[in-house]
Design a protein around this motif. Structure first.
Motif, PDB file in Angstrom:
ATOM      1  N   MET A   1      12.548  60.266  34.551  1.00  0.00           N
ATOM      2  CA  MET A   1      13.748  59.509  34.197  1.00  0.00           C
ATOM      3  C   MET A   1      13.367  58.051  33.956  1.00  0.00           C
ATOM      4  N   ASN A   2      13.720  57.558  32.770  1.00  0.00           N
ATOM      5  CA  ASN A   2      13.387  56.161  32.476  1.00  0.00           C
ATOM      6  C   ASN A   2      14.466  55.232  33.038  1.00  0.00           C
ATOM      7  N   LEU A   3      14.237  53.922  32.886  1.00  0.00           N
ATOM      8  CA  LEU A   3      15.141  52.928  33.461  1.00  0.00           C
ATOM      9  C   LEU A   3      16.558  53.048  32.885  1.00  0.00           C
ATOM     10  N   GLU A   4      16.660  53.279  31.587  1.00  0.00           N
ATOM     11  CA  GLU A   4      17.977  53.388  30.953  1.00  0.00           C
ATOM     12  C   GLU A   4      18.756  54.583  31.500  1.00  0.00           C
ATOM     13  N   GLU A   5      18.081  55.715  31.654  1.00  0.00           N
ATOM     14  CA  GLU A   5      18.737  56.906  32.191  1.00  0.00           C
ATOM     15  C   GLU A   5      19.160  56.688  33.646  1.00  0.00           C
TER      16      GLU A   5
END
Length: 197
Positions: A1-5
């Motif tokens: 999971m990236n920062l935006e997600e």
């Protein structure tokens, strides 16, 4: 999971928590006859309020008509309302601007009925729509559909509905008022988490 997600997930959980608090505050204010506070929980662009067979009240002015008539009306000290709100399911739209919520509401009260003090049981379902405006959640549409309203002594199998209570100043008749034993169930606003149906 990236920062935006991750940020999206955090925002979603914050939204759900705020909606839960909004719903619970409505319950506390309503039970304690704090109707000015109740009215402030509704969006300026509210669609409607519908409670049992009182009828449909459309728009912010109608919200004031629905609750405002009770502002300043003293409630006798012996009168008591307790509407519990349980098993809430909240579904926030993908754009994060609207949400739906469904809640079971077992309740009990003591109120005047037929000129005497009466203890009653009630049960119903809240089926609500919420809207996020200026960073805060408000009621867009509130609908409380009652299943039964009965006396402590006799119970809902014998007396599922004590009385009819339509309000003469409603904008329209109730859209869905089918107490026990009709078998009616308020449609679910959310999808099954497994089947998606």
């Amino acid at each position: 999971m990236n920062l935006e997600e991750l940020e999206k997930q955090i925002t979603l959980q914050e939204d759900i928590q705020e909606i839960e608090n909004l719903q619970k505050m409505y319950g506390y204010y309503f039970d304690n006859a704090m109707y000015r506070e109740v009215m402030d929980l509704f969006s300026e662009n509210v669609e409607s309020v519908e409670i049992t067979d009182h009828g449909v009240f459309r728009g912010k002015d109608a919200v004031s008509r629905m609750y405002g008539g009770m502002v300043g009306v003293p409630r006798p000290g012996w009168m008591f309302f307790e509407v519990m709100q349980s098993q809430g399911v909240i579904e926030v739209a993908p754009d994060g601007k609207t949400a739906t919520g469904r809640w079971y509401t077992p309740s009990f009260e003591c109120r005047p009925f037929g000129g005497i003090k009466k203890q009653t049981w009630q049960f119903g379902v809240y089926d609500n729509v919420y809207v996020k405006e200026n960073g805060h959640w408000y009621f867009k549409k509130l609908h409380w559909n009652i299943t039964y309203w009965t006396s402590f002594e006799r119970g809902f199998l014998k007396v599922p509905k004590l009385s009819d209570t339509p309000f003469p100043n409603a904008d329209a008749p109730a859209t869905a008022y089918h107490p026990y034993p009709s078998g009616y169930h308020v449609p679910y606003p959310f999808k099954h988490t497994v089947t998606g149906k």
